[in-house]
Design a protein around this motif. Sequence first.
Motif, PDB file in Angstrom:
ATOM      1  N   THR A   1     -17.749   2.053   4.833  1.00 35.68           N
ATOM      2  CA  THR A   1     -16.500   2.779   5.107  1.00 35.68           C
ATOM      3  C   THR A   1     -15.280   2.000   4.634  1.00 35.68           C
ATOM      4  N   LEU A   2     -15.452   0.709   4.336  1.00 33.58           N
ATOM      5  CA  LEU A   2     -14.348  -0.109   3.849  1.00 33.58           C
ATOM      6  C   LEU A   2     -14.256  -0.116   2.329  1.00 33.58           C
ATOM      7  N   VAL A   3     -15.228   0.523   1.660  1.00 31.75           N
ATOM      8  CA  VAL A   3     -15.247   0.522   0.190  1.00 31.75           C
ATOM      9  C   VAL A   3     -14.461   1.707  -0.363  1.00 31.75           C
ATOM     10  N   LYS A   4     -14.874   2.901   0.026  1.00 28.64           N
ATOM     11  CA  LYS A   4     -14.186   4.132  -0.399  1.00 28.64           C
ATOM     12  C   LYS A   4     -14.259   5.137   0.741  1.00 28.64           C
ATOM     13  N   SER A   5     -13.381   6.134   0.685  1.00 28.77           N
ATOM     14  CA  SER A   5     -13.339   7.123   1.761  1.00 28.77           C
ATOM     15  C   SER A   5     -14.627   7.936   1.854  1.00 28.77           C
ATOM     16  N   GLU A   6     -15.376   8.038   0.749  1.00 29.63           N
ATOM     17  CA  GLU A   6     -16.645   8.773   0.775  1.00 29.63           C
ATOM     18  C   GLU A   6     -17.693   8.090   1.653  1.00 29.63           C
ATOM     19  N   GLY A   7     -17.463   6.814   1.977  1.00 33.67           N
ATOM     20  CA  GLY A   7     -18.398   6.115   2.851  1.00 33.67           C
ATOM     21  C   GLY A   7     -18.329   6.570   4.292  1.00 33.67           C
ATOM     22  N   LEU A   8     -17.187   7.156   4.698  1.00 33.45           N
ATOM     23  CA  LEU A   8     -17.018   7.572   6.095  1.00 33.45           C
ATOM     24  C   LEU A   8     -17.942   8.718   6.488  1.00 33.45           C
ATOM     25  N   PRO A   9     -18.034   9.822   5.719  1.00 26.38           N
ATOM     26  CA  PRO A   9     -18.986  10.878   6.109  1.00 26.38           C
ATOM     27  C   PRO A   9     -20.424  10.396   6.096  1.00 26.38           C
ATOM     28  N   PHE A  10     -20.772   9.507   5.146  1.00 28.15           N
ATOM     29  CA  PHE A  10     -22.128   8.950   5.114  1.00 28.15           C
ATOM     30  C   PHE A  10     -22.398   8.150   6.377  1.00 28.15           C
ATOM     31  N   PHE A  11     -21.393   7.411   6.821  1.00 29.25           N
ATOM     32  CA  PHE A  11     -21.486   6.639   8.064  1.00 29.25           C
ATOM     33  C   PHE A  11     -21.727   7.572   9.256  1.00 29.25           C
ATOM     34  N   ILE A  12     -20.959   8.641   9.351  1.00 27.40           N
ATOM     35  CA  ILE A  12     -21.083   9.566  10.487  1.00 27.40           C
ATOM     36  C   ILE A  12     -22.457  10.234  10.507  1.00 27.40           C
ATOM     37  N   ILE A  13     -22.894  10.724   9.343  1.00 21.83           N
ATOM     38  CA  ILE A  13     -24.199  11.393   9.258  1.00 21.83           C
ATOM     39  C   ILE A  13     -25.312  10.428   9.659  1.00 21.83           C
ATOM     40  N   SER A  14     -25.264   9.204   9.122  1.00 22.29           N
ATOM     41  CA  SER A  14     -26.319   8.214   9.403  1.00 22.29           C
ATOM     42  C   SER A  14     -26.364   7.842  10.881  1.00 22.29           C
TER      43      SER A  14
ATOM     44  N   LEU B   1     -13.888   1.980  12.803  1.00 23.93           N
ATOM     45  CA  LEU B   1     -12.720   2.323  13.616  1.00 23.93           C
ATOM     46  C   LEU B   1     -11.596   1.311  13.435  1.00 23.93           C
ATOM     47  N   PHE B   2     -11.958   0.074  13.131  1.00 24.27           N
ATOM     48  CA  PHE B   2     -10.953  -0.967  12.904  1.00 24.27           C
ATOM     49  C   PHE B   2     -10.039  -0.571  11.747  1.00 24.27           C
ATOM     50  N   TRP B   3     -10.650  -0.067  10.666  1.00 28.17           N
ATOM     51  CA  TRP B   3      -9.854   0.363   9.521  1.00 28.17           C
ATOM     52  C   TRP B   3      -9.096   1.657   9.826  1.00 28.17           C
ATOM     53  N   ILE B   4      -9.763   2.630  10.470  1.00 27.78           N
ATOM     54  CA  ILE B   4      -9.109   3.894  10.806  1.00 27.78           C
ATOM     55  C   ILE B   4      -7.908   3.645  11.720  1.00 27.78           C
ATOM     56  N   PHE B   5      -8.086   2.753  12.690  1.00 28.03           N
ATOM     57  CA  PHE B   5      -6.986   2.399  13.593  1.00 28.03           C
ATOM     58  C   PHE B   5      -5.822   1.794  12.810  1.00 28.03           C
ATOM     59  N   SER B   6      -6.128   0.941  11.845  1.00 27.72           N
ATOM     60  CA  SER B   6      -5.083   0.311  11.032  1.00 27.72           C
ATOM     61  C   SER B   6      -4.335   1.347  10.195  1.00 27.72           C
TER      62      SER B   6
ATOM     63  N   ILE C   1       0.839  -1.199   0.000  1.00 26.71           N
ATOM     64  CA  ILE C   1       0.000   0.000   0.000  1.00 26.71           C
ATOM     65  C   ILE C   1       0.877   1.253   0.000  1.00 26.71           C
ATOM     66  N   HIS C   2       1.938   1.236   0.780  1.00 29.93           N
ATOM     67  CA  HIS C   2       2.875   2.364   0.792  1.00 29.93           C
ATOM     68  C   HIS C   2       3.563   2.505  -0.573  1.00 29.93           C
ATOM     69  N   TYR C   3       3.909   1.386  -1.162  1.00 28.48           N
ATOM     70  CA  TYR C   3       4.649   1.406  -2.428  1.00 28.48           C
ATOM     71  C   TYR C   3       3.826   2.053  -3.544  1.00 28.48           C
ATOM     72  N   VAL C   4       2.541   1.685  -3.633  1.00 21.52           N
ATOM     73  CA  VAL C   4       1.692   2.228  -4.706  1.00 21.52           C
ATOM     74  C   VAL C   4       0.966   3.499  -4.272  1.00 21.52           C
ATOM     75  N   ASN C   5       1.125   3.881  -2.991  1.00 22.27           N
ATOM     76  CA  ASN C   5       0.504   5.102  -2.456  1.00 22.27           C
ATOM     77  C   ASN C   5      -1.020   5.075  -2.656  1.00 22.27           C
ATOM     78  N   ASN C   6      -1.627   3.965  -2.268  1.00 22.46           N
ATOM     79  CA  ASN C   6      -3.074   3.772  -2.434  1.00 22.46           C
ATOM     80  C   ASN C   6      -3.781   4.167  -1.137  1.00 22.46           C
ATOM     81  N   SER C   7      -4.651   5.185  -1.210  1.00 18.07           N
ATOM     82  CA  SER C   7      -5.328   5.678  -0.012  1.00 18.07           C
ATOM     83  C   SER C   7      -6.721   5.092   0.167  1.00 18.07           C
ATOM     84  N   ASN C   8      -7.093   4.115  -0.666  1.00 21.79           N
ATOM     85  CA  ASN C   8      -8.440   3.557  -0.595  1.00 21.79           C
ATOM     86  C   ASN C   8      -8.540   2.485   0.492  1.00 21.79           C
ATOM     87  N   PRO C   9      -9.706   2.370   1.126  1.00 19.86           N
ATOM     88  CA  PRO C   9      -9.940   1.273   2.075  1.00 19.86           C
ATOM     89  C   PRO C   9      -9.810  -0.092   1.390  1.00 19.86           C
TER      90      PRO C   9
END
Length: 447
Positions: A266-279, A307-312, A145-153
């Motif tokens: 929230t594990l699919v794309k980063s856009e899922g996180l704000p939707f999670f918080i709002i819901s 949080l499991f993914w955010i912690f990771s 993940i570091h090598y390809v600089n991939n920020s996706n869940p």
Amino acid sequence: MGILVTIIFLCLIGFFIIEIVGTLKGRPLLEKIAFSYGIGIGSVTLQMFCYSLMHVSWSREVILVPWLFLGVAVFLKKKLNRKSLSFTLPKDRVFLFLVTLVGLVVSYVLFEAILRPVPAWDAWSNWFIAGKAFYYARSFDPSFIHYVNNSNPPLINILVSFTYLINGEVEQRLTLLIFSFFYVCILISFYYLLRDIIGARSAMVFTLLLATTQNIIRHAGLYDVGHADLPLGYFMFCSVIFLQQFLRTRSWKYLFIFNLFIGFSTLVKSEGLPFFIISEVIVLYSMIKNREYRKILLILVGSSISLFWIFSVFVYKLPISPFIQGPLMLSRIPDVFVSMVKEFFNVGRWNFLWIAFFLGLLMRKVVSKQNIIYLLFFLQLMVYFSVYLLTPREPVGHIVGSFDRLLLHIAPIGFYLTASSFGRMLIPDTGKKKNPKREVLLNSIVN
């Protein structure tokens, strides 16, 4: 054949969980399959990710055996309703004609999905290369993940790895059907949700309109680069379905499944996180208002997944999205607003979906407490608006190249709200008395 086996395994895993919770008792088998697919994918993703943290190498046996034990337990302890496992079509000729049209569209999309290899570098770099690397490593490897600089869940990458594991080889072209099946599941869940509100024939009309929306076809047929956008739209839509059922029934079972879907988003794309918080804020407010304090613990289901993914991310110091790291540039507001509005009127991509959506919105009465889905929809839209105020890229060009994919996340929700607004005007189901349950559901959405 291997891809079909993979899809069956994923659906069975989700089906076992649904049967244990007892959420969809008496509901049709196809509807259960549509929800089981996402729950199975999310559950396997968490399982494989946990194995990686425990340094357990991935294999078919290690992954599938625990679920086989769960399946045996379900069949031993649960009496499955044979009626719910059957599927019958109504004898309405108009309805059967509409089903045939939907079937032809779906067949075309599935054929288009396997017709060509992955079409763009973005799709390879974001989803398939990591999935292939994890498959060969038999583990989630943070160094890659570091090598390809991939920020996706990790969900899509691990899903690709799981597919390769079940098949026993890297079969890229047929693996694309895994993504297209999200399209099928959206259509099925969309139909059954609307059927309970506006009747079978009208629901199938809107399902056909959803199935033939050009931008959805492009992503379901994998002609475009956004392989995770339709899956995120699926998870967000399923979250809304179970959120609405919970707000209507106050059942902990619907709340539990809602938290699974919203957590997996929230594990699919980063856009899922704000939707999670709002819901979750909406659900938390609703439970406090109704003094359902014990049910608040169920929020931990979705929160723990997220949080499991955010912690990771923090532990392994993984990359985060570069699009939210800039300063808030309010001077962009006019350009961003105009560019986003233009996309709503892009008939070539969306047919008349968003035009009908806003017309339906104007037809509504004053917003009441039942209109929580509209609130959720527009708050998520505001999140996307704010992203374009933060992105280091030139905003107008960025919107032209990406906003159609962001709208895909909320398109099934928007289509559902549109169908609910216009449903009573469409072809009425003849020869049937009004269903009191249907009337309650429709009034809670439209009024």
